[in-house]
Enzyme design. Structure first.
Site, PDB file in Angstrom:
ATOM      1  N   ASP A 207       0.856  -1.186   0.000  1.00  0.00           N
ATOM      2  CA  ASP A 207       0.000   0.000   0.000  1.00  0.00           C
ATOM      3  C   ASP A 207       0.894   1.239   0.000  1.00  0.00           C
ATOM      4  OD1 ASP A 207      -2.433  -1.368   0.197  1.00  0.00           O
ATOM      5  OD2 ASP A 207      -2.217  -1.585   2.355  1.00  0.00           O
TER       6      ASP A 207
ATOM      7  N   ASP B 196      26.819 -32.578  17.738  1.00  0.00           N
ATOM      8  CA  ASP B 196      25.380 -32.325  17.698  1.00  0.00           C
ATOM      9  C   ASP B 196      24.901 -31.441  18.842  1.00  0.00           C
ATOM     10  OD1 ASP B 196      25.431 -33.975  15.598  1.00  0.00           O
ATOM     11  OD2 ASP B 196      24.049 -35.478  16.371  1.00  0.00           O
TER      12      ASP B 196
END
Length: 843
Positions: A301, A676
């Site tokens: 807009d 990990d």
């Protein structure tokens, strides 16, 4: 606002008393599981259960030390999982606090905005089209008031509310009209709250990205388990016992499967979304994160998004003359001001507009000229109303004062002009001739070329229907709404990122062009298409034009929806902004619907994937950049985990087959934590790549592209060869335990250099060395390095991990082999750089 409504309003002190009694206006949330329950939920993973089983079996066969450390590693893994869950939940909880709604309430006789959680029974609230009803209440005063109660009844047809049927329910929405209502029940006492209490909390669906990652993890898991089974049989055939082979295979499976990936991804998403919220972009649907990085068209807009939305009247047109805003009341503006005050849903609170900023600008003008909007509204009674219509672009009210009845209409200048056949000219009503009409239209263009937004006014002094015909033109005002200072840079940044910026506005094409040129969306003379022109074109004709048009002016919400669909049919990924009820279609259709936080209706916010809290286009571009960054972090985590796991498998399987030094089960499990655990979590904190917004949008839906797969294979093979190189160069010179320890140390160091490369997103370490100063990276990199000497030199840990003390030359050898990998990666980057330079020179 009617006097009887004001008289019912609570005082602030009474509201505080009722809030303490009834509690906040929010639904009770399901109690989270206890810490112990969460801890044990970490063992639902099949591989973790196998590892526990291996530890228990070790106890029964007398391998107590191994069992203790296996179980200790299991507990550490569970601890990491618990931490990941805690971190993710805390971040998501903070997001819920940011996604709160405000409501217009009357307290102490003054209308103001408050947090909807602070509503109490007895409060008087203002409701209008697009609002979500915040609590159960009863309509006191309403004009053409209708609600959608599908959230409660499943029935999508609007329900008319009046004196006989005045019950309004929490969670439903206003689809037509406006009015005042009194709160009857809040929170759990509402009808919606009782249903929610009965049903409990519905479990949130996983995002497409989460589903992809879970599927991807399962696929990798299958490969890891196949490798583990292969190693089990090979090691048993060679020289290991059944228990040793089982423990070794389970350890390899645990190390090979990135079971922590979904949790790390959740943390990355949650932290990223939290960062976005701090930059005024609240993500309502997590799948928007995945799509943000793929946006190719940003349809925005104009008003409030590209402009400041701090609107002030700068010029007044009346009777053919243009005036600057005077310092005192003027007779010729009196009726125009009365129109602007009564034909409005906005109010002023401490001279700050609440509601539509354009209407607020008119109220500020009236106050500046000494006309009190609240006094005017008390003098007049609203008899009927036609709410603002996005198609006609106007609004009308029928009002009465004593015996006088007026219809006041305001809206877009051409719309008001189209329903007028007379004009108030220097205090007299005269015919609106074609010459006067042409002169007015010329003045429209003059105002628009200055980038001013125009609101025109008309009236008639009768109550005959239709209201919006045969009116008397009063005049219009020019409202300045300057471009936000940061928008031009944001547009340039979006263009550099390969994103096409398109303005779709309901405003005049000349006003839109002036702002578009200033923002850098278009150049002078570029073609602009209006809504009227769109109506005459077929979809096929529009598709041929789309690539060259960057501003669509005087459009309706339906046309915005149509344009979004047409862009998508061209293969574009579209983000679209919206704030009105009628924008919901376009917001829902878009790949990422973006609602405005300040001016957006509740319907628009509920439909959207993301809410921009400051209504700023620059915040949308920042959100796109953050979306790219989050996806990059997730991808980097996957690459890191898989490349390290692949390297371990590619070393271990041939090592077992050919009788090379094989890492022990505990060494593998230890590396699994080192790989990990902390390092993988640390990648959620990586800084942004400065070149991220200079690359084109991601087009592929795959998580890893061909380049990523080549990287995985390259790192996996290089890691395995680093292990082989350490072994073959020492073969016969050292005992097996020492050789295994050197291989163990080498692979661990290699993985640290892989972390370094991925932390920098494959940029040169030499050029970006200062980017490694981040505290999280330093902890992730150096903590395992500081722990490793204990494993090598402390007798107790030597016994546990079956390691040998390494001499300084052995350590330097391991570090040297690991550095060869880092050097190889830097050499590849250097070659790519020279290739790019050569390509640019040839152009």
């Amino acid at each position: 606002m009617q006097k009887e409504v004001i008289s019912l309003a609570l005082t602030s002190s009474k509201a505080e008393e009722l809030l303490a009694r009834f509690g906040p206006n929010e639904l009770p949330e399901k109690k989270p599981p206890s810490l112990i329950a969460r801890f044990f939920s970490q063992f639902e993973n099949a591989l973790m259960l196998l590892l526990v089983s291996a530890g228990v079996i070790s106890i029964f066969v007398g391998e107590t030390l191994d069992a203790v450390f296996i179980l200790l590693i299991v507990l550490l893994n569970a601890g990491f999982g618990l931490y990941q869950e805690f971190k993710a939940e805390r971040a998501l909880a903070s997001l819920k606090q940011m996604a709160l709604t405000t409501v217009r309430v009357i307290r102490d006789g003054i209308e103001t905005e408050i947090d909807s959680r602070k509503l109490v029974p007895g409060d008087i609230i203002h409701l209008e089209e697009g609002d979500k009803i915040p609590a159960d209440c009863q309509l006191l005063v309403g004009l053409h008031f209708e609600t959608n109660e599908a959230a409660l009844t499943g029935e999508s047809f609007p329900v008319e509310k009046n004196k006989e049927n005045n019950d309004l329910f929490m969670g439903t929405t206003v689809v037509k009209g406006r009015g005042y209502a009194q709160i009857a029940a809040t929170g759990a006492s509402t009808r919606f709250g009782k249903i929610a209490k009965t049903l409990g909390e519905i479990k949130e669906a996983k995002t497409p990205l989460q589903k992809k990652l879970e599927s991807f993890t399962r696929q990798v898991g299958v490969v890891g388990i196949i490798a583990a089974i292969t190693v089990f049989f090979l090691s048993f055939i060679k020289d290991k016992t059944l228990l040793e082979s089982f423990l070794f295979a389970v350890s390899l499976a645990v190390a090979a499967v990135p079971e922590g990936l979904p949790a790390v991804m959740t943390i990355t998403l949650a932290l990223g979304v939290e960062r976005m919220a701090k930059k005024n972009a609240i993500v309502r649907k997590l799948n928007a994160i995945e799509t943000l990085g793929s946006i190719t068209v940003a349809a925005t807009d104009k008003t409030g998004t590209l402009t400041t939305n701090k609107m002030r009247v700068k010029k007044i047109w009346s009777s053919g003359d243009v005036f600057d805003v005077p310092k005192s009341p003027q007779k010729e503006f009196e009726l125009m001001l009365t129109n602007g005050i009564l034909c409005s849903t906005a109010t002023l609170s401490d001279m700050e507009p609440i509601g539509d900023p354009t209407e607020g600008a008119i109220l500020l003008l009236a106050s500046h000229l000494g006309v009190s909007p609240s006094v005017v509204r008390q003098e007049w009674k609203t008899v009927d109303e036609i709410s603002f219509n996005a198609m006609t672009k106007r609004m009308s009210v029928v009002v009465a004062k004593n015996k006088d009845v007026y219809v006041f209409t305001k809206g877009a200048p051409e719309s008001i002009l189209s329903i007028s056949d007379k004009i108030l000219w220097h205090g007299k009503v005269v015919k609106l001739t074609s010459d006067k009409r042409a002169a007015i239209e010329k003045d429209f263009q003059s105002f628009a070329k200055r980038g001013q937004r125009m609101i025109a006014f008309s009236y008639k002094q009768e109550q005959k229907k239709p209201f919006e015909q045969h009116q008397i033109f009063l005049g219009f005002v020019g409202i300045a709404d300057p471009l936000r200072p940061e928008v031009a840079d944001a547009v340039r940044k979006a263009k550099e990122a390969g994103i096409r910026v398109v303005m779709i506005t309901g405003d005049n094409e000349l006003t839109a062009e002036a702002i578009g040129i200033e923002a850098g969306i278009v150049g002078a003379g570029d073609k602009i298409v209006t809504g009227a022109q769109l109506e005459k074109l077929t979809d096929e004709q529009i598709l041929r034009l789309l690539s060259g048009i960057k501003i669509f002016a005087r459009t309706t919400p339906d046309q915005k929806y149509r344009l979004v669909k047409l862009y998508q049919s061209m293969g574009e990924t579209v983000a679209v902004t919206g704030d009105g009820v009628n924008d919901a279609l376009a917001l829902k259709q878009a790949d990422v619907g973006v609602a405005m936080g300040k001016t957006g209706t509740d319907v628009a916010k509920e439909t959207a994937d993301m809410v921009i809290t400051d209504d700023n286009f620059a915040s949308l571009v920042n959100a796109i950049e953050e979306g790219r960054h989050i996806f990059s972090q997730i991808k980097n985590t996957i690459k890191y985990l898989l490349s390290c796991n692949l390297g371990e498998i590619l070393y271990i399987v041939p090592a077992v087959l050919f009788g090379l030094p094989v890492l022990t089960a505990l060494q593998i499990l230890y590396m699994n934590i080192v790989t990990d655990g902390l390092p993988a979590i640390s990648l959620a904190f990586t800084g942004k790549d400065s070149h991220m917004m200079r690359r084109p949008p991601r087009r592929s839906l795959a998580i890893l592209d061909r380049g990523d797969l080549r990287y995985l294979l390259f790192i996996g093979v290089m890691t395995a060869f680093a292990g082989y190189g350490a072994e073959f160069s020492l073969n016969g010179m050292k005992d097996m335990v020492t050789r295994t320890t050197i291989v163990f140390t080498t692979i661990m160091l290699v993985q640290h250099f892989v972390l370094t490369d991925i932390w920098l997103s494959h940029r040169s370490v030499v050029k970006n060395i200062f980017s490694l100063r981040h505290p999280v990276f330093l902890v992730a990199f150096f903590l395992p390095v500081l722990i490793h000497p204990f494993i090598l030199y402390h007798p107790f840990f030597q016994n546990v991990f079956q390691t040998a003390p390494l001499s300084s030359s052995d350590l330097m050898y391991a570090i040297g082999v690991a550095f060869l990998l880092l050097g190889g990666m830097e050499a590849v980057k250097l070659m790519r750089y020279f290739r790019r330079v050569s390509t640019l020179r040839s152009l």
